[in-house]
Design a protein around this motif. Structure first.
Motif, short mmCIF file in Angstrom:
data_model
loop_
_atom_site.label_atom_id
_atom_site.label_comp_id
_atom_site.label_asym_id
_atom_site.label_seq_id
_atom_site.Cartn_x
_atom_site.Cartn_y
_atom_site.Cartn_z
N MET A 1 14.10 -36.06 -6.55
CA MET A 1 15.31 -35.43 -7.07
C MET A 1 15.89 -34.56 -5.98
O MET A 1 15.18 -34.16 -5.05
N GLN A 2 17.16 -34.27 -6.09
CA GLN A 2 17.79 -33.38 -5.12
C GLN A 2 17.35 -31.96 -5.41
O GLN A 2 17.51 -31.46 -6.51
N ASP A 3 16.76 -31.29 -4.42
CA ASP A 3 16.24 -29.94 -4.60
C ASP A 3 17.11 -28.98 -3.82
O ASP A 3 17.05 -28.91 -2.60
N GLU A 4 17.93 -28.24 -4.56
CA GLU A 4 18.86 -27.33 -3.92
C GLU A 4 18.26 -25.93 -3.82
O GLU A 4 17.23 -25.62 -4.40
N PHE B 1 16.37 -38.55 -10.74
CA PHE B 1 17.10 -37.52 -10.00
C PHE B 1 18.14 -36.90 -10.89
O PHE B 1 18.56 -37.49 -11.89
N ASP B 2 18.54 -35.69 -10.57
CA ASP B 2 19.62 -35.01 -11.28
C ASP B 2 20.95 -35.50 -10.73
O ASP B 2 21.17 -35.46 -9.52
N LEU C 1 24.74 -35.60 -9.55
CA LEU C 1 25.54 -34.61 -8.86
C LEU C 1 26.25 -33.71 -9.87
O LEU C 1 26.88 -34.18 -10.82
N SER D 1 20.80 -30.32 -8.98
CA SER D 1 21.58 -30.89 -7.88
C SER D 1 22.68 -29.90 -7.48
O SER D 1 22.98 -28.95 -8.21
N SER D 2 23.27 -30.15 -6.33
CA SER D 2 24.37 -29.30 -5.86
C SER D 2 25.55 -29.42 -6.83
O SER D 2 25.67 -30.40 -7.56
N SER E 1 27.55 -40.28 -4.44
CA SER E 1 26.35 -39.43 -4.37
C SER E 1 25.09 -40.23 -4.70
O SER E 1 24.03 -40.00 -4.11
N TRP F 1 21.99 -40.87 -2.16
CA TRP F 1 20.60 -40.61 -2.57
C TRP F 1 19.73 -41.82 -2.26
O TRP F 1 18.64 -41.68 -1.72
#
Length: 338
Positions: free
Chosen positions: A8-11, A86-87, A89, A94-95, A113, A117
Motif C-alpha cells: 500500500m502507499q505509505d504516506e 492498496f489505498d 489515491l 494514500s496521498s 495512480s 502503483w
C-alpha cells in the motif's frame, strides 16, 4: 502485513495542514498517525504465509474504505498466491492531491495512480478485483491496460447502470396529456443543497462528535467484525479514513451525478474490454446494487467470457457479510487463471 502479501502507499504520518485551516486537526480528533494506528491494529490479525509463484491478486476497495476492510479475506486468499491491497489515491493512507471537477479527468487521475502503483511494484500481470467504486475503476483500468489483467473480478460494482429516465404519468394514449413525475420540492431542495458539499463533509464538520456519528449511522461495520474486535476498532478506522482532508471523495463527486449515479456509466464502455477478457461479477443478494446490471453486461459482451454470481445473505459489503463464501468464490475464480 508481509510485503510479499500486500502493498500500500505509505504516506508521511505528519498531519497536513495549511494556512488558516491549521485549526482543523484540533477540531477533528484525527490524524494520519491515528489512522495508521487503527490500521495496524486491524492488520495485526494477519498471518504470514508463503505463496506460490502464481498470478497475484490485486484488491481495490470502494468509496470511503481502505485496506483494513479486507481483513477477513487476506489470509484465506493468500494461501496459494500473493495478494496485494492498496489505498486508492485520495483515500485511507494514500496521498491526498487535488482532483479536477471534470468527470473524465478525475477518473483518469485515479487510473494513472493505479498504473504508477503497478509499475512501482513491477507487476507484469494480475487478477484485478474491485469493490463498489473500486470495481468501476478496475474496469476503467482494464480497458486502458488490458495486457496487465488476466481476469477482472467486480464485486457489487458502482457506476455501471445508466440513470433511469423519469417515468411518464398518464394513459399515454393519443391525445392524452402526458406529464413527468416530479419529486416533491423539499426533496429537490435537499438534493440541490447537498450537491454543493463533498459526500463525507458531515463527518468532518461534526468535529469531536465525528467518531460517534460514524458509530451511530454505520453500526453495521462494528457488527461485521465483532468476532475479531470487541470494541469500536472498525468504526474508528472508518472515521480516521474519512475525517482527513477530502481528496478521493472530491474525485468521486466529480464522477457522480446527483444521488450517486455515474456521469459516465460503465455499461457504455464495457464493449471496449477485449473480447477474450474473462469478467466475473459478484453481487450481494441483499445489496442495493442491482445485480441485473451484470446480466446487461453479459448481454453486451455477447460470447465473451462473463459470469454473474449472487452471494446469498450478503449486502453491499459482500466480502465482510459472507467472507467464507466470498473467499471460496474468489479463490475458485483465481484458480481458473493458474
Amino acid at each position: 502485513m508481509s510485503p510479499a502479501n500486500a502493498a500500500m502507499q505509505d504516506e508521511t504520518d505528519t498531519e497536513q495542514t495549511s494556512g488558516n485551516w491549521s485549526w482543523w486537526p484540533s477540531w477533528r480528533p484525527t490524524s494520519m498517525s491515528l489512522l495508521k494506528s487503527a490500521e495496524a491494529k486491524i492488520l495485526a490479525f494477519r498471518k504470514h504465509k508463503d505463496q506460490a509463484a502464481q498470478t497475484p491478486l490485486v484488491m481495490v476497495h470502494g468509496f470511503g474504505g481502505g485496506v483494513g476492510l479486507w481483513i477477513r479475506n487476506l489470509d484465506a486468499l493468500s494461501c496459494s498466491r500473493t495478494v496485494y491491497a492498496f489505498d486508492l489515491l485520495g483515500f485511507g493512507r494514500s496521498s491526498r492531491p487535488s482532483f479536477p471537477s471534470d468527470a473524465s479527468l478525475a477518473e483518469e487521475q485515479f487510473i494513472t495512480s493505479i498504473e504508477q502503483w503497478r509499475q512501482s511494484l513491477g507487476l507484469e500481470r494480475m487478477i484485478l478485483l474491485g469493490h463498489s467504486l473500486g470495481g468501476y475503476l478496475a474496469t476503467s483500468y482494464t480497458i486502458q491496460y488490458p495486457e496487465r489483467v488476466s481476469h477482472l473480478i467486480l464485486v457489487d460494482a458502482w457506476g455501471f447502470p445508466e440513470r433511469p429516465q423519469p417515468q411518464l404519468q398518464g394513459s399515454g394514449g393519443q391525445g392524452s396529456e402526458v406529464k413527468r413525475v416530479s419529486p416533491p420540492r423539499w426533496v429537490k431542495a435537499l438534493v440541490s443543497l447537498f450537491s454543493f458539499f463533498n459526500p463525507l463533509a458531515i463527518i468532518r464538520a461534526a468535529g469531536p462528535w465525528g467518531p460517534g456519528l460514524v458509530n451511530r449511522f454505520r453500526p453495521d461495520f462494528k457488527r461485521k467484525f465483532e468476532d475479531l474486535f470487541d470494541d469500536d476498532t472498525m468504526t474508528q478506522y472508518i472515521y480516521h479514513c474519512n475525517a482527513q482532508n477530502p481528496s478521493g471523495e472530491v474525485g468521486f463527486k466529480a464522477m457522480s451525478e446527483s444521488l450517486g449515479w455515474a456521469k459516465r456509466p460503465m455499461v457504455q464502455r464495457v464493449h471496449l474490454l477485449p473480447p477474450s477478457m474473462p469478467v466475473s461479477m459478484l453481487y450481494g443478494a441483499l445489496s442495493w446494487v442491482e445485480s441485473s446490471t451484470g446480466n446487461t453486461v453479459a448481454q453486451i459482451r455477447g460470447k465473451s467470457p462473463t459470469s454473474v454470481m449472487l452471494i446469498e445473505e450478503a449486502s453491499h459489503h459482500v466480502y465482510a457479510d459472507q467472507p467464507e463464501e466470498f473467499n471460496r468464490v474468489v479463490e475458485s475464480i483465481c484458480n481458473t487463471v493458474d
